[in-house]
Write an enzyme that holds these catalytic residues in place. Sequence first.
Site, PDB file in Angstrom:
ATOM      1  N   HIS A 233       0.858  -1.189   0.000  1.00 47.29           N
ATOM      2  CA  HIS A 233       0.000   0.000   0.000  1.00 47.29           C
ATOM      3  C   HIS A 233       0.893   1.237   0.000  1.00 47.29           C
ATOM      4  CE1 HIS A 233      -3.434  -2.581   1.774  1.00 47.29           C
ATOM      5  NE2 HIS A 233      -3.595  -2.439   0.475  1.00 47.29           N
TER       6      HIS A 233
ATOM      7  N   GLU B 225       1.788   3.896   2.982  1.00 50.31           N
ATOM      8  CA  GLU B 225       2.270   3.404   4.274  1.00 50.31           C
ATOM      9  C   GLU B 225       3.799   3.516   4.344  1.00 50.31           C
ATOM     10  OE1 GLU B 225       0.302  -0.450   4.354  1.00 50.31           O
ATOM     11  OE2 GLU B 225      -1.657   0.510   4.167  1.00 50.31           O
TER      12      GLU B 225
ATOM     13  N   ARG C 254      -3.122   4.863  -2.308  1.00 51.99           N
ATOM     14  CA  ARG C 254      -2.991   3.518  -1.718  1.00 51.99           C
ATOM     15  C   ARG C 254      -2.703   2.441  -2.769  1.00 51.99           C
ATOM     16  NH1 ARG C 254      -5.695   0.178   2.457  1.00 51.99           N
ATOM     17  NH2 ARG C 254      -6.699  -1.626   1.543  1.00 51.99           N
TER      18      ARG C 254
ATOM     19  N   HIS D 239       2.489  -3.451   6.982  1.00 55.56           N
ATOM     20  CA  HIS D 239       1.496  -2.414   6.696  1.00 55.56           C
ATOM     21  C   HIS D 239       1.487  -1.383   7.817  1.00 55.56           C
ATOM     22  CE1 HIS D 239      -0.868  -4.421   3.401  1.00 55.56           C
ATOM     23  NE2 HIS D 239      -0.152  -5.444   3.851  1.00 55.56           N
TER      24      HIS D 239
ATOM     25  N   GLU E 154       0.454  -4.352  11.243  1.00 57.71           N
ATOM     26  CA  GLU E 154      -0.011  -2.978  11.027  1.00 57.71           C
ATOM     27  C   GLU E 154       0.748  -2.135  12.049  1.00 57.71           C
ATOM     28  OE1 GLU E 154      -2.208  -1.726   8.836  1.00 57.71           O
ATOM     29  OE2 GLU E 154      -3.343  -3.446   8.102  1.00 57.71           O
TER      30      GLU E 154
END
Length: 411
Positions: free
Chosen positions: A173, A176, A229, A296, A371
């Site tokens: 993505h 990020e 993204r 992520h 994440e």
Amino acid sequence: MKYINLVHFACFFLICYGEKDRFDNYRVYNIEVNDDAGLGEFQKLEESSSRIVFLNEPNIHQPFQILVPPDQLANITELFERSAVKNEVQHENFQKLIDEEQPHDTAYGGHFGWDRYHDLDVIYAWLDEMLQKYSSVLKNHNYGKSVEGRALRAVKLSKKEGNPTIFIESTIHAREWITAATTTYLLNELLTSTDSEMQHLANNFDWVIVPVTNVDGYTFTHSTNRMWRKNRKAYGKCIGTDLNRNFDYHHAESGASSNPCADTFAGPKAFSEPETLALSKFVKSIRNIKLYISFHAYSQLLLYPFGNTRQNAPNYSHLDGIAKSATEALSRRFGTKYKYGSIANAIYVASGSSIDWAYATQGVKLAYCFEFRDTGKYGFLLPAEQIIPNSLEVIDALKVMIKEAKALKYF
Ligand SMILES: [Zn+2]
């Protein structure tokens, strides 16, 4: 004629040299929904509005954030009143966060380091430098080309024959940024650290590392739109597929959009995108991958399969136990708290992700998705001064993850 040429030149100049989308007076709202009705309202909004940016997917397990341009404030206020969801203004001016993400010193001369975020060219130049310096143990893999023709690159660190492989996939993505920064930090530690545990990891495992999976999108976040993204392939008037919804395992079944304008557009079919197709072929070409990790941001979560269903994976107790120990280790240094669980249970159902595909189709029994920081204060715009703390705590988690996996005989 002269006039037209001038205009063209100006357009060319603007597009190619630094006209960035601005987010002046865009508000960030923090939202909590508690029921399916409220959730449905925001899912509908996400599908239908091209002006409001969802910084993460709406879900009922934890707060999520949306970015609202000034001209949409009336609409969003009306929705808040109608759906009676809990909401608060987190930032009044998103552009200010963008302006403060990177350090402002003027002494920066293009050197590589972890005091700021770097664009793709600088990251690739640093990889080349490392490849030259550590040529006996570090090898380059150009495993394909992106939609816009950029090289898809990985490096493999291997110090001896027969090591099990750990695969790190980062920055699928585009927005990020902390993921690319942490991945390069990790690689640098594996190459240079004098810490005995780090040296053990570098000596006894092969590390295959993709620092930037979505190269076109990442470049676009630096040149034009910080919040991009997806990749950059056009579908009609809309651009980009969510590469982490494009893998060939229960593709586009749920938690992904069939609308090419949506941020979670799954693509017309599995592996429709050169970036995911090339990555899948590259993964298949590597034998002995025992652990697949996808980096992520943001939300502070450690996730494992499945994303497409709430059912437990066959080795759920191991996946969960390792995640518990890893998140405990992660919090020890700075107190950063991560939650953990399967993708579908911890956040939301999302099919077509890379870790589901690696786990279910490639026989990789341990697959995780981190994440990273934070939980929404800065979101994707994590100040650069947090790159090293984030990297250190993630490495703490990786060390424990690998140690426990070894004890459970996954290596
Ligand atoms: Zn992501």
